[in-house]
Design a protein around this motif. Structure first.
Motif, PDB file in Angstrom:
ATOM      1  N   THR A 185       0.828  -1.205   0.000  1.00 57.32           N
ATOM      2  CA  THR A 185       0.000   0.000   0.000  1.00 57.32           C
ATOM      3  C   THR A 185       0.860   1.251   0.000  1.00 57.32           C
ATOM      4  OG1 THR A 185      -1.788  -1.129   1.163  1.00 57.32           O
ATOM      5  CG2 THR A 185      -1.747   1.270   1.307  1.00 57.32           C
ATOM      6  N   GLU A 229       0.793   3.824  -3.187  1.00 61.48           N
ATOM      7  CA  GLU A 229       0.160   5.109  -2.958  1.00 61.48           C
ATOM      8  C   GLU A 229       1.103   6.287  -3.224  1.00 61.48           C
ATOM      9  OE1 GLU A 229      -3.306   3.803   0.255  1.00 61.48           O
ATOM     10  OE2 GLU A 229      -1.519   4.892   0.961  1.00 61.48           O
ATOM     11  N   SER A 241       2.225   7.963   4.015  1.00 65.74           N
ATOM     12  CA  SER A 241       1.677   7.848   2.666  1.00 65.74           C
ATOM     13  C   SER A 241       0.845   9.083   2.328  1.00 65.74           C
ATOM     14  CB  SER A 241       0.793   6.598   2.576  1.00 65.74           C
ATOM     15  OG  SER A 241      -0.147   6.713   1.543  1.00 65.74           O
ATOM     16  N   VAL A 244      -1.629   9.397   0.239  1.00 66.94           N
ATOM     17  CA  VAL A 244      -3.051   9.073   0.156  1.00 66.94           C
ATOM     18  C   VAL A 244      -3.657   9.025   1.556  1.00 66.94           C
ATOM     19  CG1 VAL A 244      -4.718   7.280  -0.472  1.00 66.94           C
ATOM     20  CG2 VAL A 244      -2.843   7.850  -2.035  1.00 66.94           C
ATOM     21  N   ALA A 283      -9.145   2.908  -0.805  1.00 63.20           N
ATOM     22  CA  ALA A 283      -8.025   3.408  -0.008  1.00 63.20           C
ATOM     23  C   ALA A 283      -8.284   3.336   1.494  1.00 63.20           C
ATOM     24  CB  ALA A 283      -7.705   4.847  -0.414  1.00 63.20           C
TER      25      ALA A 283
END
Length: 533
Positions: free
Chosen positions: A146, A150, A220, A222, A465
């Protein structure tokens, strides 16, 4: 720094330099996690007698492999715990927790007293440490995939996450490399006695390095954007497991993609080393050297197939690798035997072995009691296939080595009978057909890389997400646990029970084949999806 995520900037604005930092930072810790996990499997043959009661060498080794599988079985719980934590608290914080748990657990195995010292507390503590390793690894992969995805552009997502897919191979490679270094400075007797502990203890050094690198990473973009906009999931578990569309995706991942990929990767990589050393009797140092060469060969393949999935899609690259593996496992391993130990193959073809008995037990972990059980244990350790057939009414074991019959079981008599029949006591390393051997192993590595290379990008693109960490981690780790983690044990156990050294491959062939069919029908292409939503 990464573009200001609080103003709505998307991860496509990440610079190439920042992208490299993200990939290296996320991957280096994952390498350590896989190193720790595979170290156990690589060294199980050496320390199985230290943590389990004395008796059958086969039973002790199977118990060690089962304990190896326990680490995989507990991974889904780690996926639930750390997945929820990652979706609520962030990707970076979760990284630090998982790596510390993994590193300290591995060092603990290196310091664990033997069965002779503390009795049954030894295997109990061993299982406990393996469970902690499994919990940590259960929360690692989903977060790393992830985190990298991202930060990546849509047209480079398969390429960048392809580097993460190399970490399992790098961890396996590192575990073999450290073991070889330790063996170079410790005698064979000392390594079997205490030297096997050194690779486990060395993980503390790697832990310190990996922890430092991960503390330097930023969150991250996102996740930071979702947090700033108050879009985080209040209940990641509820949103993951009570929304049918998401549940459907997780089921497809579990029984299609991950079941197939887990089995194929472990059979292509991990089982190869076991087969060379235990079945074909290649000296450990030589076998490690062969596998190391091929692991290095395979590393760029994961990135290449990840990159290719950015161009033509993820689904069919994954399923093609799995399908080719399922179709070729038996011919590859059969011809690998001929290439590596032709004398052993010739002996098996000219001297069929039959056990005529009525009292062979079904226990895999029990100490052999009957003559038949002890004979099977002896033949398994010799890397020989055999058939079990009905014996005399009085229960007396009669073993047929070709035309030579031996009553009862006595190791010295077996050794003498095998010698007379022409059994090659030691394999001749000079007779190895190296071009054929490396070619066959290269095929296995290519299939494994095709199946595994695009997987991170596929998983990340498949789930929303706000619940991505949980939704990736749970099916991935259940599949890895049930189908991949138990593969070494199931393959070995089936071979022991059937008496055929190749029959263990049918576990991967049958289960993997069913998973490929499910994936072909139900998997959806994900290339190019927006991971910020």
């Amino acid at each position: 720094m990464i573009a200001d995520t609080l103003t709505g900037a998307r991860p496509t604005q990440t610079t190439r330099r920042e992208e490299i930092k993200v990939v290296v930072g996320a991957s280096v810790g994952t390498v350590l996690e896989w190193y720790d996990f595979f170290l156990y499997g690589s060294l199980a043959i050496f320390f199985s007698s230290h943590f389990f009661p004395a008796g059958s060498a086969t039973a002790g080794y199977l118990a060690s492999l089962a304990t190896f599988g326990v680490g995989f079985v507990i991974r889904p719980l780690g996926a639930v715990l750390f997945g929820r934590f990652g979706d609520k608290a962030g990707r970076k914080a979760t990284f630090l927790v998982t790596i510390i748990v993994m590193g300290t657990s591995t060092a603990g195995i290196g310091a664990l007293p033997s069965f002779q010292a503390i009795g049954w507390a030894s295997p109990v503590l061993l299982v406990s440490l393996r469970m902690l390793q499994g919990l940590a690894l259960g929360g690692e992969y989903g977060g790393a995939a992830t985190y990298i995805a991202e930060h990546s552009r849509a047209d480079r997502r398969g390429f960048t996450t392809g580097f993460l897919q190399t970490t399992a191979t790098l961890g396996f490679l590192l575990s073999l490399g450290v073991t070889l270094v330790c063996k170079a400075f410790v005698s064979t007797e000392d390594f079997a006695s205490w030297g096997w502990r050194l690779p486990f203890l060395s993980s503390l050094i790697l832990l310190a390095i990996s922890t430092y690198i991960r503390t330097k990473l930023s969150e991250s973009p996102v996740f930071a954007k979702m947090k700033a906009e108050h879009r985080l999931s209040a209940s990641p578990l509820k949103d993951s497991f009570l929304v049918w569309q998401n549940v459907r995706s997780m089921l497809v991942v579990l029984f299609g993609a991950q079941a197939a990929v887990g089995l194929i990767w472990y059979t292509c990589n991990f089982y190869t080393l076991y087969f060379l050393t235990t079945t074909l009797k290649v000296p450990t140092g030589q076998a490690y050297g062969f596998v190391v060469v091929m692991l290095v060969f395979s590393l760029p393949l994961y990135v290449m197939f990840g990159w290719l999935s950015d161009k033509i899609g993820r689904k069919w690259i994954i399923l093609t690798g799995c399908g080719l593996a399922v179709l070729t496992f038996l011919p590859i391993y059969t011809n690998l035997s001929k290439a590596v130990n032709p004398a052993l193959v010739a002996f098996q073809q000219t001297v069929p072995i039959r056990l005529a008995a009525n009292n062979c037990s079904s226990g895999l972990f029990s100490t052999p009691v009957s003559a038949c059980d002890r004979a099977r244990d002896y033949l398994t350790q010799a890397g020989l296939s055999y058939q079990v057939e009905a014996g005399a009414q009085d229960g007396t074991l009669v073993t047929h080595f070709g035309n030579l019959a031996i009553g009862g079981f006595e190791p010295t008599a077996y050794k003498k009978a095998l010698t007379v029949a022409g059994y090659p006591v030691s394999m001749d390393i000079k007779r190895v057909n190296r071009p054929l051997m490396f070619g066959l192993i290269a095929m296995l590595m290519i299939w494994g890389a095709m199946a595994y290379g695009p997987m991170s990008a596929y998983y990340v693109e498949l789930f929303p997400a706000k619940i991505r960490y949980t939704s990736i981690s749970v099916p991935y780790n259940i599949g890895a646990a049930v189908f991949g983690g138990l593969a070494p044990f199931m393959s070995t156990a089936i071979a022991v029970k059937t008496g055929n050294v190749y029959y263990g491959l049918w576990y991967a062939i049958i289960v993997g084949g069913i998973a490929v069919l499910i994936g072909a029908i139900f998997m959806r292409e994900t290339r190019g999806r927006d991971v910020a939503e």
